[in-house]
Design an enzyme around this catalytic site. Structure first.
Site, PDB file in Angstrom:
ATOM      1  N   LYS A  42      18.479 -29.064 -27.926  1.00  0.00           N
ATOM      2  CA  LYS A  42      18.076 -27.680 -27.647  1.00  0.00           C
ATOM      3  C   LYS A  42      17.939 -27.458 -26.146  1.00  0.00           C
ATOM      4  CE  LYS A  42      14.460 -24.365 -29.073  1.00  0.00           C
ATOM      5  NZ  LYS A  42      13.264 -24.206 -29.923  1.00  0.00           N
ATOM      6  N   SER A 119      13.417 -20.752 -33.207  1.00  0.00           N
ATOM      7  CA  SER A 119      14.258 -20.574 -32.032  1.00  0.00           C
ATOM      8  C   SER A 119      15.280 -21.687 -31.821  1.00  0.00           C
ATOM      9  CB  SER A 119      13.365 -20.496 -30.783  1.00  0.00           C
ATOM     10  OG  SER A 119      12.634 -21.714 -30.616  1.00  0.00           O
ATOM     11  N   SER A 143       9.877 -23.048 -35.410  1.00  0.00           N
ATOM     12  CA  SER A 143      11.227 -23.024 -34.842  1.00  0.00           C
ATOM     13  C   SER A 143      12.139 -24.164 -35.271  1.00  0.00           C
ATOM     14  CB  SER A 143      11.143 -22.981 -33.311  1.00  0.00           C
ATOM     15  OG  SER A 143      10.662 -21.734 -32.879  1.00  0.00           O
TER      16      SER A 143
END
Length: 432
Positions: A42, A119, A143
């Site tokens: 990420k 996210s 997330s």
């Protein structure tokens, strides 16, 4: 790498706009248990020599290229994982939807017409589509858990503080945790063996499953799940408890939003005030709410959060007299249902987010681990699943249990049909 290059690469990579930076071999892989597995990271994690965009071009352009790499990334690469690149995140990780105003929306691996969840959207989609084997994400308010559910894959939010969060972009440090995605439980556990080696292993511990009936009734598919988990009682003891009410979940959701918002503004308020970055409308509204939150609201939220922690602890309960080996595992709905449609209105998504936080905030407020296990597709074609929530530092116990459940699902007569989706082990049972 400039903003335009990042945006162009996301579009031209041909990889579902899930990569922000594609750099296979940038980090030399070592030798170990994870050898041969591809790793996507990420774009909140620093990797030396690569920019960290945090999903926002103004952040990218106002921060230098990191010179150091996050320790969790280094551990995975040292264990043999092959670094492929960095994956898209919602702006500064402040969303559960998976839509990025600047760089686009990764395509849901199960239902392309629905949100991928955020996210950690990029990492989840890359795992779900098979482009990487391990997707490193973060989880503050859901997330990892939410996109794991939406994309039909395994995911874990770890105990808060169990894994250091150095050299990365924070959102709300009080709640921020490291998490990851895999298509199977065995690999999810193998990653945990590398990153959670300081926590207790499974040993001889036995799970004591807890089924909160009221929560499952409210999400709309509780009856099917109840019938299903009664069959699991053939192997593990299952205790039914009433559990929290809708009002309890709403209070936990509201408390989490306020406490998270106060943390978020303390971390990013100065930069936002100085840099005046451009955010998508939904993310901007959350930052505005975070700025407006007061100390009095924070104190009230602290009290409400303490109440949520109390009912979660009551749900865990105590083992029967003489039982010194079992540990509590709450069977919990990860999300209210399938991912919302891409065409859902902003108002509808915000209302859904409040409901979603009611399910994700209990583990967040208590700092507990939560493992998501995928199930079959819902009636509307979307993916859904079930979580294991336990006390702090029980991460490796839950990862081991997920492997055992997954293995047993392949042999039990009532679960003997092939799964309908890769990474799913509830395949033929019509849970949702």
């Amino acid at each position: 790498m400039t903003t335009s290059k990042v945006a162009r690469h996301v579009v031209e990579s041909g990889r579902n706009v899930a990569f922000t930076c594609l750099k296979p071999g940038h980090l030399p892989a070592g030798h170990g248990r994870l050898e041969g597995y591809r790793l996507g990271v990420k774009d909140l994690y620093d990797v030396a020599g690569l920019p960290t965009s945090a999903g926002n071009p103004d952040w990218l352009n106002s921060h230098p290229v990191p010179k150091e790499t996050n320790a969790a990334v280094e551990k995975l690469v040292a264990a043999g994982a092959e670094f492929v690149g960095k994956s898209l995140t919602d702006e500064l990780a402040f969303s559960l939807h998976g839509c990025n105003y600047h760089y686009g929306t990764p395509v849901n691996a199960v239902t392309p017409d629905r949100l991928p969840g955020g996210s950690s959207s990029g990492s989840a989609v890359l795992v779900g589509t098979g482009e990487v084997d391990i997707g490193l994400g973060t989880d503050t308010g859901g997330s990892v858990r939410v996109p794991a559910s939406y994309n039909g894959i395994f995911g874990i939010r770890t105990t808060h503080g169990a894994i250091p969060m150095d050299n990365m972009v924070a959102l709300a440090p009080r709640f921020d945790t490291i998490g990851w995605f895999c298509r199977d439980a065995a690999l999810l556990k193998a990653v945990g063996d590398q990153l959670l080696s300081g926590l207790p292993g499974p040993g001889e511990a036995k799970p004591r499953l807890i089924f909160p009936t009221r929560v499952w009734r409210e999400v709309g598919y509780g009856k099917l799940v109840e019938e299903y988990w009664r069959k699991w009682a053939e192997t593990w003891p299952v205790e039914e408890k009433e559990g929290p009410s809708v009002a309890d979940l709403e209070a936990a959701s509201a408390a989490f939003k306020t406490l998270q918002g106060r943390q978020v503004w303390s971390v990013h308020g100065a930069w936002i005030t100085d840099a005046r970055p451009t955010f998508g409308a939904d993310v901007q509204s959350r930052f505005s709410a975070a700025e407006a939150a007061t100390e009095a609201q924070e104190q009230a939220a602290e009290a409400a959060g303490a109440v949520a922690n109390e009912w979660l602890e009551r749900l865990f309960g105590e083992p029967p007299p003489g039982d010194t080996e079992s540990y509590p595992v709450v069977l919990w709905p990860t999300t209210p249902g399938s991912a919302p449609l891409l065409t859902a209105s902003g108002a509808a998504l915000e209302a859904y987010r409040a409901l979603l936080l009611g399910l994700t905030s209990p583990a967040g407020l208590a700092g507990c681990p939560q493992v998501h296990m995928p199930s079959a597709e819902a009636e509307d074609g979307g993916a859904v699943g079930i979580s294991l929530i336990g006390r702090r530092n029980a991460d490796r116990l839950h990862l081991n249990l997920a492997v055992r459940m997954s293995e047993q699902a392949q042999t039990k007569e009532y679960m003997s049909s092939p799964p309908t989706k890769r990474g799913s082990f509830f395949g033929h049972f019509p849970l949702f």
